[in-house]
Motif scaffolding. Structure first.
Motif, short mmCIF file in Angstrom:
data_model
loop_
_atom_site.label_atom_id
_atom_site.label_comp_id
_atom_site.label_asym_id
_atom_site.label_seq_id
_atom_site.Cartn_x
_atom_site.Cartn_y
_atom_site.Cartn_z
N UNK A 78 0.79 -1.22 0.00
CA UNK A 78 0.00 0.00 0.00
C UNK A 78 0.82 1.27 0.00
N UNK A 79 2.10 1.17 -0.36
CA UNK A 79 2.88 2.40 -0.31
C UNK A 79 2.40 3.42 -1.33
N UNK A 80 1.94 2.97 -2.49
CA UNK A 80 1.51 3.90 -3.56
C UNK A 80 2.59 4.95 -3.73
N UNK A 81 2.22 6.22 -3.69
CA UNK A 81 3.26 7.24 -3.78
C UNK A 81 3.40 7.98 -2.46
N UNK A 82 3.10 7.26 -1.36
CA UNK A 82 3.18 7.90 -0.06
C UNK A 82 4.62 8.15 0.35
N UNK A 83 4.82 9.24 1.03
CA UNK A 83 6.11 9.57 1.62
C UNK A 83 6.42 8.55 2.71
N UNK A 84 7.69 8.22 2.90
CA UNK A 84 8.03 7.19 3.89
C UNK A 84 7.54 7.56 5.28
N UNK A 85 7.45 8.87 5.55
CA UNK A 85 7.07 9.28 6.90
C UNK A 85 5.64 8.89 7.25
N UNK A 86 4.81 8.61 6.22
CA UNK A 86 3.45 8.17 6.50
C UNK A 86 3.44 6.86 7.27
N UNK A 87 4.52 6.06 7.10
CA UNK A 87 4.54 4.75 7.72
C UNK A 87 5.36 4.70 9.00
N UNK A 88 5.72 5.86 9.53
CA UNK A 88 6.49 5.89 10.76
C UNK A 88 5.75 5.20 11.90
N UNK A 89 4.45 5.46 12.07
CA UNK A 89 3.77 4.78 13.18
C UNK A 89 3.92 3.27 13.08
N UNK A 90 3.77 2.76 11.83
CA UNK A 90 3.89 1.31 11.64
C UNK A 90 5.29 0.83 12.01
#
Lengths: 427, 298, 280
Positions: A247-259
């Protein structure tokens, strides 16, 4: 027109002219001045450039910073517009081979005297020097350095699979990856932006063989681009792409920091700025492990990203004075310590003592590895962060790489062929 | 004095009309011609007035970026126009039912146009992301098989841009259609009711045909939106995954500014305008034919 | 028929919920701290209401050295948007009137050419505008931005106004001309009083378009003179750092307030004006 009206018109225009001239007169005998254009408008970058401005003001200068919010492209648009309209800033942010390209369209300042006076050339990595002396003399000065090939492992994820040490080779990395995948953890925590996709490939290649990286990416040697090391890099990247969150799509890596912090994602390959990002998001050093990315030949390698200031020629004496003052400041140890302390980067100077508590262990380790890599000729320039090639070549290569990472049907062989082809088309 | 006055009176309107008209025409024609000129030059970071013939065009047409973008433009343009028109019409028909609180509903459907595209694009990027947004929500509510992962699918991500674009522009289409619906001749309506036609048939046979001109107007305005889609697409997908959802405007921006190749970027812009012409010319011909036919029938 | 009524209301409610969804996300995020957003995910309910984001956005926000919040950037946006909206609307009305009611040779060609302007993509116009502003000495000033938006706006406003004025019976104008009224007198006395619906449409369209515009605002203004869209981007877009989502959401709501306000105010007239402005 009646005589009275003509006289008062003359008087009015005379006053207008004088009032225009007066401030200019006052400025000419006044302080050294710089107008600065950068994209650093927010976060730690914004804070650091502001602090630099304060230093400049304290040293007696007049600091006018124009931050251009947005991507680097918007800053370059502003720079382009200023140059086109005949009013280049005294100083602007620029990096990599773009320095050489842009210096051809507008005259720059020769900084050889300032650099010699500060003895700066001895303490800058040779790869960087080449970028800032594109035609034989210094026209720009590096401001801060980041190591791209760093790895960050979530402490919680590591604990779940019993990993206590950073992987030293790519084989060890893959072993950890498989352990994490089996435990239901996402092994790779990178995001989906184009440069991120290109960056994991370059970290793989520079980890597999810095020499091959140099030939393939920095020199665009056709044979090496079609050679076994580059193929191995593609194969490693394919492995990593399959371990990324679908699900990364074009998301910035920081979107997944919580994960990442929760331990649901394990390893991040990213530059040193991540330290500041984690801090700002409220996390501690103890929440993650960090160090150099895997290096197959066991010797330290350093994938360089550096920001720099380029100095544009201006006729006005106060700008010239301001430029020399800023140049002197930027090369000083204290300035670099302050700047890097704020942004979490590494000072450019290889002779700095980072034992000050403002710096983290990660920064100390990275800075030491810079010196070691330079001595061992394993310091290379980042592709994804526009250091190795001019933008038009970089963009063509990154397009191939991001397609490779996101389209799992492209085999490593095909990816390699496409990359070589793309380079041939833009050579 | 009256002679001067009269001449002034005659001259002023001409000035008032022709100065802005000339400025406007110089702007439209001049900027377009300039772009065409630059597309034939070796311009990189700054305009360079050399000549390279069609090299920029062949270079751009050979890139995967343009080929994907041109394909996407056709798909996106068609789907966006279709969906937004359908949505706009449906919303208009719904609101035409003399609902209470019509003002509120209307403003809600119109508000997407008022908010910055960059921000709404980012938010839609979260909502359409299966791990963060709608899919996660629905799965969390219990429907574990629910899938809405178009955004991360190379073949379907483009339709997410269609969705976000339709959300943004359908309010405007709705307003146009609603205005048209409300201005339908009352006699026509009564005649249909006397004939015993139900609401659906009334709409289909009577009302929709009589607001035919509005469809044309909506298509033209939406076409302009579609051509210029940039901020929304960049914020939503950034052209990704990979370069699967690039559009011509993104290619223009990429080559002109990011890669510092003004010549190539201008060639891409000219190609985009040619694509537009391919849609506008038939429309202009159609209008002319309509005009001629009306004149003949009159 | 009662069941269809209920069905209609239900459908409309569901649709409004979907349309409001992004706004809801932004509104919720404006009440969460950036740290909390990073801890718990981009979309979610606030664990603790934090109104500090709004204060930060309004007056504490820093764009590099300029720590004045978006307050001063809002002012810049107003200084640019209001004159540009009024001027482009005025010229649109004038030209629309001239083309539809005053008629002259080649007027439809002129109208077609002007209207083509609405299709020109922004990126291709950037470099020519730099050259034009440079030659006019207006580069890097509010005046330059206003000029850009007025000239570009005339394409839209003329389109809307001309299509509306076509609906005015030409006999009115003819009668006034016979009475000896000139171009401007007819404009002030007859055409303008009939115009409020279409003027509201063009004002709303122009205001929102210019207010939300980003590319030119960033390129042709500097430092603390930039419009509010620049400030929003500063919070959103970064290469390596993470955006400050909490403050950004609050800033977005504040920045969208004027346009939403204009929509609410003019909503009714918007409808009436669109009736005539687009039907032709």
């Amino acid at each position: 027109m009646t005589p009275i009206r003509r006289r008062s018109l003359l008087a009015a225009s005379g006053t207008a002219l004088l009032s225009q001239a007066a401030p200019r007169l006052a400025r000419a005998e006044g302080k050294p001045r710089v107008t600065v254009i950068t994209q650093w408008s927010a976060g730690s970058d914004g804070a650091a450039i502001t602090a630099l401005g304060d230093l400049f003001t304290k040293a007696g200068g007049d600091w006018q910073h124009n931050p251009v919010p947005g991507f680097t492209t918007d800053m370059m648009n502003k720079l382009r517009a200023q140059i086109l309209s005949g009013d280049p800033p005294a100083v602007s942010q620029l990096k990599g081979p773009e320095i050489a390209a842009w210096s051809k369209i507008a005259p720059t300042v020769n900084l050889d005297a300032d650099v010699a006076a500060a003895g700066y050339e001895k303490v800058v990595a040779p790869e960087l020097i080449k970028l800032h002396k594109p035609f034989g003399h210094w026209i720009s000065l590096p401001l801060q350095v980041y190591r791209i090939n760093s790895i960050w492992i979530s402490r919680k994820a590591a604990d779940k699979v019993g990993v206590t040490a950073l992987p030293k080779t790519w084989a060890e990395y893959n072993a950890i990856g498989e352990k994490m995948a089996k435990a239901g953890i996402q092994p790779v925590a990178n995001g989906g932006t184009k440069w991120d996709n290109g960056m994991i490939w370059e970290i793989a290649l520079s980890g597999i063989s810095p020499a091959a990286y140099r030939k393939a990416v920095m020199e665009l040697d056709a044979a090496t681009l079609r050679g076994p090391e580059v193929l191995a890099a593609f194969e490693q990247t394919r492995k990593m792409s399959l371990w990324m969150d679908p699900n990364t799509a074009s998301q910035h890596y920081s979107t997944f920091i919580p994960k990442f912090m929760k331990g649901d994602a394990g390893m991040l390959l990213m530059g040193g700025w991540v330290q500041g990002v984690y801090k700002k998001a409220g996390y501690q050093y103890s929440d993650y492990m960090t160090g150099p990315a895997p290096q197959d030949n066991g010797r330290p390698a350093f994938d360089l990203n550096a920001d720099a200031f380029i100095f544009w020629q201006r006729k006005e004496p106060e700008f010239t004075a301001g430029q020399h003052l800023l140049a002197k400041l930027v090369m000083e140890k204290d300035t670099q310590k302050m700047y890097s302390g704020i942004t979490g980067s590494l000072p450019v100077r290889t002779d700095m003592d980072l034992s000050d508590p403002a710096f983290s262990d990660a920064q100390r380790e990275a800075s030491a590895s810079l010196g070691a890599a330079v001595k061992d000729d394993q310091a290379v320039l980042s592709l994804a962060h526009n250091m190795a090639q001019p933008n038009q070549i970089t963009a063509a290569m990154i397009d191939v790489l991001t397609e490779f990472v996101t389209d799992h049907s492209i085999t490593p062989q095909k990816g390699q062929a496409r990359l070589a082809e793309a380079v041939d088309n833009v050579r | 004095m009256t002679g001067v006055r009269r001449r002034l009176d005659a001259a002023l309107p001409l000035l008032a009309i022709w100065v802005p008209v000339l400025i406007s025409i110089v702007y439209v024609v001049g900027f377009t011609l300039y772009t065409v000129w630059i597309s034939f030059t070796p311009s990189t970071l700054l305009p360079d007035y050399g000549w390279v013939g069609l090299r920029n065009y062949s270079a751009i047409l050979a890139t995967r970026n343009w080929q994907i973008a041109a394909n996407n433009m056709a798909i996106y343009g068609f789907c966006f126009l279709l969906l937004t028109t359908a949505l706009g019409l449906s919303l208009a028909v719904l609101i035409d039912q003399k609902l209470r609180g019509e003002n509120v509903f209307r403003t809600i459907f119109l508000y997407p146009l008022a908010v910055s595209f960059v921000v709404t694009g980012v938010v839609w990027g979260w909502l359409l992301n299966p791990g963060i947004g709608i899919q996660k929500l629905v799965v969390g509510l219990g429907w574990t098989d629910f899938r809405f992962d178009w955004l991360v699918d190379r073949d379907r991500a483009l339709y997410c841009i269609v969705l976000a674009g339709a959300w943004q522009a359908s309010g405007f289409a709705m307003a146009l259609f609603l205005a048209g619906l409300r201005s339908v001749d009352a006699d026509l309506m009564k005649a249909a009711q006397i004939d015993g036609a139900g609401p659906l048939r009334t709409y289909r046979r009577v009302i929709l045909p009589s607001i035919w001109p509005i469809f044309i107007a909506v298509f033209v305005i939406l076409l302009q939106f579609a051509i210029k889609t940039f901020d929304l697409a960049m914020a939503l997908t950034g052209g990704g995954p990979g370069i699967a959802t690039v559009l011509p405007s993104i290619v223009v921006y990429d080559f002109m500014f990011q890669r510092g190749l003004l010549g190539r970027g201008s060639a891409a812009a000219v190609l985009l305008l040619l694509m537009l012409l391919a849609v506008l010319l038939p429309y202009a011909v159609f209008r002319r034919w309509q005009h001629v036919r009306n004149a003949r029938n009159a | 028929m009662r069941s269809t009524r209920i069905a209609v209301y239900l459908l409309v409610t569901v649709l409004t919920a979907i349309y409001l969804l992004p706004l809801l996300v932004v509104a919720l995020n404006s009440l969460r701290t950036t740290q909390e957003i990073f801890a718990n995910g981009m979309i979610g309910l606030p664990r603790a209401l934090s109104f500090g984001n709004f204060a930060d956005a309004w007056s504490g926000l820093c764009i590099a050295e300029h720590c004045t919040g978006i307050r001063s950037y809002m002012l810049n946006s107003f200084l640019m948007t209001l004159p540009a909206t009024i001027l482009s609307t005025f010229f649109g009305a004038l030209l629309g009137y001239a083309i539809s009611l005053w008629r002259f040779r080649g007027d439809l060609w002129v109208f077609g050419l002007i209207t083509l302007g609405v299709f020109l993509p922004e990126q291709m116009k950037l470099v020519p505008w730099v050259l034009v502003l440079r030659d006019l000495g207006l580069y890097n000033s509010v005046g330059g931005l206003i000029l850009i938006h007025v000239v570009q706006g005339i394409s839209f406003t003329t389109l809307f106004c001309r299509n509306y004025y076509i609906g005015i019976p030409p006999e009115l104008v003819k009668a006034a001309r016979i009475d000896g009224a000139g171009f401007f007198r007819i404009f002030w006395r007859i055409v303008l009083p009939l115009s409020p619906p279409i003027l509201i449409v063009t004002i709303i369209w122009q205001f929102t378009g210019i207010w939300n515009e980003y590319l030119y605002g960033v390129t042709f203004a500097s430092g603390e003179h930039q419009p509010v869209t620049a400030a929003l981007i500063a919070l959103a877009v970064t290469v390596s750092e993470a955006p400050q989502y909490g403050v950004q959401s609050a800033a977005v709501l504040i920045a969208a307030a004027p346009t939403l306000f204009v929509y609410l105010l003019g909503g009714k007239y918007f409808m009436r004006g669109l009736t005539a402005g687009a039907v032709k």
